[in-house]
Design a protein around this motif. Structure first.
Motif, PDB file in Angstrom:
ATOM      1  N   HIS A 101      -6.571  23.917  17.283  1.00 21.53           N
ATOM      2  CA  HIS A 101      -6.194  24.941  16.488  1.00 21.53           C
ATOM      3  C   HIS A 101      -7.186  26.035  16.397  1.00 21.53           C
ATOM      4  O   HIS A 101      -8.235  25.731  16.055  1.00 21.53           O
ATOM      5  CB  HIS A 101      -5.518  24.611  15.179  1.00 21.53           C
ATOM      6  CG  HIS A 101      -4.584  25.275  14.375  1.00 21.53           C
ATOM      7  ND1 HIS A 101      -5.179  26.657  14.020  1.00 21.53           N
ATOM      8  CD2 HIS A 101      -3.554  25.068  14.026  1.00 21.53           C
ATOM      9  CE1 HIS A 101      -4.157  27.240  13.461  1.00 21.53           C
ATOM     10  NE2 HIS A 101      -2.874  26.458  13.454  1.00 21.53           N
ATOM     11  N   ASN A 102      -6.836  27.307  16.767  1.00 21.19           N
ATOM     12  CA  ASN A 102      -7.739  28.324  16.498  1.00 21.19           C
ATOM     13  C   ASN A 102      -8.198  28.317  14.894  1.00 21.19           C
ATOM     14  O   ASN A 102      -7.380  28.464  13.958  1.00 21.19           O
ATOM     15  CB  ASN A 102      -7.039  29.542  16.804  1.00 21.19           C
ATOM     16  CG  ASN A 102      -7.824  30.900  16.567  1.00 21.19           C
ATOM     17  OD1 ASN A 102      -7.915  31.353  15.695  1.00 21.19           O
ATOM     18  ND2 ASN A 102      -8.621  31.238  17.703  1.00 21.19           N
ATOM     19  N   HIS A 103      -9.362  28.364  14.831  1.00 20.73           N
ATOM     20  CA  HIS A 103     -10.146  28.641  13.396  1.00 20.73           C
ATOM     21  C   HIS A 103     -11.007  29.721  13.176  1.00 20.73           C
ATOM     22  O   HIS A 103     -11.372  30.080  12.072  1.00 20.73           O
ATOM     23  CB  HIS A 103     -11.030  27.339  13.232  1.00 20.73           C
ATOM     24  CG  HIS A 103     -10.068  25.787  13.161  1.00 20.73           C
ATOM     25  ND1 HIS A 103      -9.357  25.574  12.123  1.00 20.73           N
ATOM     26  CD2 HIS A 103      -9.947  24.898  14.008  1.00 20.73           C
ATOM     27  CE1 HIS A 103      -8.819  24.625  12.223  1.00 20.73           C
ATOM     28  NE2 HIS A 103      -9.151  24.079  13.328  1.00 20.73           N
ATOM     29  N   TYR A 104     -11.270  30.316  14.376  1.00 23.34           N
ATOM     30  CA  TYR A 104     -12.072  31.535  14.349  1.00 23.34           C
ATOM     31  C   TYR A 104     -11.565  33.009  14.785  1.00 23.34           C
ATOM     32  O   TYR A 104     -10.867  33.010  15.968  1.00 23.34           O
ATOM     33  CB  TYR A 104     -13.470  31.279  15.151  1.00 23.34           C
ATOM     34  CG  TYR A 104     -14.018  29.889  14.818  1.00 23.34           C
ATOM     35  CD1 TYR A 104     -14.841  29.639  13.657  1.00 23.34           C
ATOM     36  CD2 TYR A 104     -13.881  28.920  15.676  1.00 23.34           C
ATOM     37  CE1 TYR A 104     -15.296  28.440  13.309  1.00 23.34           C
ATOM     38  CE2 TYR A 104     -14.332  27.584  15.552  1.00 23.34           C
ATOM     39  CZ  TYR A 104     -15.123  27.286  14.115  1.00 23.34           C
ATOM     40  OH  TYR A 104     -15.571  26.180  13.734  1.00 23.34           O
ATOM     41  N   ALA A 106     -12.076  32.591  10.606  1.00 24.41           N
ATOM     42  CA  ALA A 106     -11.602  32.148   9.631  1.00 24.41           C
ATOM     43  C   ALA A 106     -10.631  32.869   8.738  1.00 24.41           C
ATOM     44  O   ALA A 106     -10.879  34.141   8.733  1.00 24.41           O
ATOM     45  CB  ALA A 106     -12.413  31.562   8.593  1.00 24.41           C
ATOM     46  N   GLY A 108      -8.412  31.753  10.939  1.00 26.95           N
ATOM     47  CA  GLY A 108      -7.771  31.215  12.450  1.00 26.95           C
ATOM     48  C   GLY A 108      -6.472  32.209  12.631  1.00 26.95           C
ATOM     49  O   GLY A 108      -6.056  32.850  11.429  1.00 26.95           O
ATOM     50  N   ARG A 109      -6.095  32.220  13.794  1.00 30.21           N
ATOM     51  CA  ARG A 109      -4.921  32.810  14.106  1.00 30.21           C
ATOM     52  C   ARG A 109      -3.494  31.831  13.882  1.00 30.21           C
ATOM     53  O   ARG A 109      -3.584  30.795  14.907  1.00 30.21           O
ATOM     54  CB  ARG A 109      -4.915  33.371  15.401  1.00 30.21           C
ATOM     55  CG  ARG A 109      -3.667  34.270  15.922  1.00 30.21           C
ATOM     56  CD  ARG A 109      -3.807  34.917  17.411  1.00 30.21           C
ATOM     57  NE  ARG A 109      -4.608  35.950  17.314  1.00 30.21           N
ATOM     58  CZ  ARG A 109      -5.862  35.841  18.070  1.00 30.21           C
ATOM     59  NH1 ARG A 109      -6.373  34.907  18.799  1.00 30.21           N
ATOM     60  NH2 ARG A 109      -6.595  36.836  17.962  1.00 30.21           N
TER      61      ARG A 109
END
Length: 220
Positions: A101-104, A106, A108-109
């Motif tokens: 899962h996208n986290h950056y 923060a 995330g998207r």
């Protein structure tokens, strides 16, 4: 260290007594597998999830290998050059399989994830292919406090073979067939075309080491 026996690496036969891959002796290339040993040779950090920032999302090489093999079989990814590119992309995008899962930056998207960090619209297409439109609509309608796109992402991340299958799905369903042909050549031009004209990102040199190593391990 490898044992003294020969090992099937991607779609090429490696012998421990040779520095370079020799042509595969079997004609059944469609049954080539990806092994945990290959993945750790490409990226030693995949050997363990110890210390992973998102432990619940992390997959070590022993988990990733059968999932990747399943995806390659499902989407007919049998060329070592294509296999190497997809694995390299997943290694880069998921921090060596440490998250899905996208986290950056923060927090995330929302909706972006799987092992190749697909954007939410593609994850919805992918989930529809896997589970049908009704299942996707139901997930979006009952997100339990989640962004609806995260609820869809949860569908495709629920099974390792689906989360690791997204890169192969994307290549074979969302990109021109010439992209796969270019990757099969194992050339920088093919790799660059994949990144820029299929994935939709720039050919950042930071992406090249994992691709080069994956090609070396798979004999591409």
């Amino acid at each position: 260290m490898f044992s003294t026996r020969s090992l099937i690496m991607g779609c090429a036969l490696f012998s421990t007594t040779l520095a370079l891959p020799t042509p595969q002796t079997t004609t059944d290339a469609a049954h080539c597998t990806i092994t945990a040993e290959q993945l750790t040779a490409m990226d030693p950090s995949t050997a363990s999830c110890s210390g992973a920032a998102f432990a619940a999302e992390c997959a070590d090489a022993s988990t990733a290998a059968p999932a990747i093999t399943s995806a390659f079989e499902k989407y007919s990814i049998h060329e070592p050059g294509v296999q190497a590119a997809l694995i390299a992309l997943m290694l880069f995008e998921s921090g060596s399989f440490k998250y899905n899962h996208n986290h950056y930056p923060a927090p995330g998207r929302p909706g972006q994830g799987t092992r190749n960090m697909q954007m939410a619209p593609f994850n919805e297409k992918y989930a529809t292919d896997l589970f049908g439109a009704n299942a996707v609509s139901a997930a979006k309608a009952a997100p339990n406090g989640q962004d609806p796109s995260d609820a869809v992402l949860a569908l495709v991340n629920a099974k390792d073979e689906d989360s690791f299958g997204s890169a192969a799905w994307f290549l074979t369903t969302q990109c021109d067939a010439s992209i796969k042909d270019g990757l099969a050549t194992g050339t920088s031009a093919g790799w660059g075309a994949y990144l820029e004209n299929c994935v939709g990102t720039t050919h950042d040199p930071a992406r090249d080491p994992s691709w080069t190593k994956a090609k070396e391990v798979l004999g591409a």
